[in-house]
Design a protein around this motif. Structure first.
Motif, short mmCIF file in Angstrom:
data_model
loop_
_atom_site.label_atom_id
_atom_site.label_comp_id
_atom_site.label_asym_id
_atom_site.label_seq_id
_atom_site.Cartn_x
_atom_site.Cartn_y
_atom_site.Cartn_z
N PHE A 128 -12.27 45.70 25.92
CA PHE A 128 -12.66 46.93 24.93
C PHE A 128 -11.71 47.74 24.84
O PHE A 128 -11.43 48.52 23.72
CB PHE A 128 -14.18 47.42 25.14
N CYS A 129 -11.24 48.24 25.99
CA CYS A 129 -9.95 49.14 25.89
C CYS A 129 -8.87 48.62 25.33
O CYS A 129 -8.12 49.42 24.54
CB CYS A 129 -9.77 49.59 27.49
N VAL A 130 -8.70 47.31 25.57
CA VAL A 130 -7.61 46.39 24.79
C VAL A 130 -7.80 46.66 23.34
O VAL A 130 -6.69 47.20 22.56
CB VAL A 130 -7.34 45.30 25.39
N GLY A 131 -8.95 46.79 22.66
CA GLY A 131 -9.01 46.49 21.39
C GLY A 131 -8.90 47.87 20.71
O GLY A 131 -8.07 48.10 19.89
N THR A 132 -9.42 49.06 21.42
CA THR A 132 -9.32 50.50 20.70
C THR A 132 -7.63 50.77 20.97
O THR A 132 -7.12 51.54 19.98
CB THR A 132 -9.94 51.35 21.39
N SER B 168 -5.19 49.09 20.94
CA SER B 168 -4.28 48.17 20.12
C SER B 168 -4.26 48.93 18.91
O SER B 168 -3.25 49.02 17.96
CB SER B 168 -4.76 46.75 20.02
N ALA B 169 -5.57 49.34 18.08
CA ALA B 169 -5.46 50.31 17.00
C ALA B 169 -4.76 51.46 17.01
O ALA B 169 -3.96 51.86 16.12
CB ALA B 169 -7.03 50.40 16.94
N MET C 118 -8.73 45.95 16.01
CA MET C 118 -9.18 45.44 17.33
C MET C 118 -9.55 43.91 17.46
O MET C 118 -9.66 43.25 18.59
CB MET C 118 -10.57 46.38 17.48
N TYR C 119 -9.93 43.53 16.10
CA TYR C 119 -10.32 41.96 16.19
C TYR C 119 -9.11 41.18 16.48
O TYR C 119 -8.90 40.30 17.23
CB TYR C 119 -10.96 41.43 14.96
#
Length: 434
Positions: A284-288, A290-291, A51-52
């Motif tokens: 935030f959607c992009v982070g999760t 991406s994981a 995510m980071y």
């Protein structure tokens, strides 16, 4: 674990959580945890790490900046000037205010890059006016929602910025490729409005005089410079998409505060707060996502999909139709940005194997996902328009279906005739298209 074993965990858990109405961003992250726990080589800390890493992206900075520019334009009353210009251009056609609605969406799309900003800003002004003029509430809401999808198709587009950054595709090329599909979608909706107007005898405006048209054009020139600055600057190589988005914010501020003096200084903090809130949800959607996408890549699930479909001899046309159907379906359930990160990375190896041009693949995905903004159960633009029009969703679905039918025809043209969308990028940026 094999690719299929991981798929049998990730996707059912994710879909189950979505079905239970857990927010998509949380569903994506929670679906990853069982795999991290079951696999000895992985730890749950990798979820936070991925995510980071996804947030540490210069290109993604363009997302909050474009949202902020759109909100500043809305707060400054730019939409009123675009409505006056649209009235001068198409208000005399049968169903005048319906055509104005579509034209304003096309013009505002070139400023905002966001369909939800389009639906909220334009809908709050035009839905009450159309209802007063005798347009049925269901048709008014349907045409407002459907026309707003052009916000992510006509450049600049937030979805194209995310896609280009994720897939390493020329964002300038994507912007140019979105011009003709956006225009064709607008034209298809105007034909539908014309037919509705003839059947139900909807009102029209008198034809504007040359003087009135000239005044409307002059008044709308400053906001209409925004897409020229953004797209022209990116295509010309003067600045990056992120720099272009920041310039759009500065230009919007100067225009609202100094140029028109319609944006008051005490109002600016609220605009910044609203923009930050919406941007935080998207990112935030992009982070999760991406994981989630990292797990798909780690277990080579896209490669497994290609190997599975190889014996069927998939070609460019059939693959394009598969991509269209997949994005149309997933767009009905989740937001476009996580859909791009998840499904785009899964389908790209298949598209590459079939010989699809990267820009063609991207435009199929973006246009298909845009339709998801007006199709339940997600249908965010449709929900916004229904709330403004004070009507239940089910009462609007018939008109939405009628308006979407010719729009689906445009999407099929995009899939089957890639030269339509690739003509402009090849003319202006041939080095990035191939």
């Amino acid at each position: 674990m094999s690719a299929w074993e991981v798929s049998s965990i990730l996707f059912p858990v994710f879909l189950g959580l979505v079905f239970l109405r857990v927010p998509v961003a949380f569903s994506l992250g929670l679906a990853c945890i069982p795999v991290f726990l079951l696999e000895d080589r992985l730890t749950p800390f990798l979820l936070m790490n991925e995510m980071y890493k996804s947030y540490n992206s210069f290109v993604l900075l363009a997302v909050p900046f474009f949202l902020l520019a759109a909100n500043l334009m809305n707060a400054a009353g730019i939409t009123d000037r675009l409505i006056q210009l649209s009235r001068a251009l198409v208000g005399h056609l049968p169903g005048g205010l319906g055509h104005i609605n579509i034209m304003v969406s096309m013009l505002f799309a070139g400023i905002s890059g966001s369909s939800t900003a389009d639906a909220a800003g334009i809908g709050s002004l035009l839905i009450p006016q159309m209802k007063k003029q005798g347009f049925s509430t269901s048709f008014t809401v349907a045409i407002t929602a459907c026309s707003s999808v052009m916000g992510v198709i006509i450049p600049p587009s937030i979805l194209m910025v995310v896609w280009g950054g994720l897939m390493t595709v020329s964002i300038g090329g994507l912007f140019l490729a979105g011009v003709i599909p956006g225009f064709l979608l607008g034209l298809s909706m105007m034909v539908t409005v014309y037919i509705y107007a003839k059947i139900y005898n909807y009102p029209i405006y008198r034809r504007s005089t040359l003087r009135e048209a000239a005044i409307a054009i002059v008044r709308a020139i400053p906001p209409m410079m925004t897409p020229l600055i953004i797209v022209g600057g990116i295509v010309g190589g003067f600045f990056t998409p992120t720099e272009a988005s920041a310039i759009a914010v500065i230009y919007s501020l100067l225009l609202g505060v100094i140029g028109y003096r319609s944006l008051k200084l005490p109002d600016i903090p609220q605009v910044f707060y609203d923009s930050a809130r919406f941007a935080a949800i998207s990112l935030f959607c992009v982070g999760t996502a991406s994981a989630f996408g990292w797990l798909l890549a780690y277990y080579k699930i896209p490669v497994a999909l290609v190997e599975y479909l190889k014996p069927f001899g998939v070609g460019p046309m059939s693959t394009g139709l598969i991509v269209m159907a997949a994005f149309l379906i997933i767009g009905m359930f989740i937001d476009a940005i996580p859909a791009i990160i998840i499904l785009g990375t899964v389908l790209w190896p298949l598209a590459e194997f079939a010989g699809l041009n990267p820009i063609h693949f991207a435009i199929i995905g973006v246009v298909s996902l845009a339709f998801g903004l007006v199709t339940p159960p997600y249908g965010l633009c449709l929900l916004i328009s229904c709330a403004i029009g004070e009507i239940k969703l089910l009462k609007v679905m018939k008109d939405v279906g009628i308006i979407l039918a010719p729009m689906m025809g445009v999407l099929l043209l995009v899939v089957l005739f890639p030269q339509i969308i690739l003509w402009l990028p090849r003319l202006i940026m041939p080095q990035y298209v191939g």
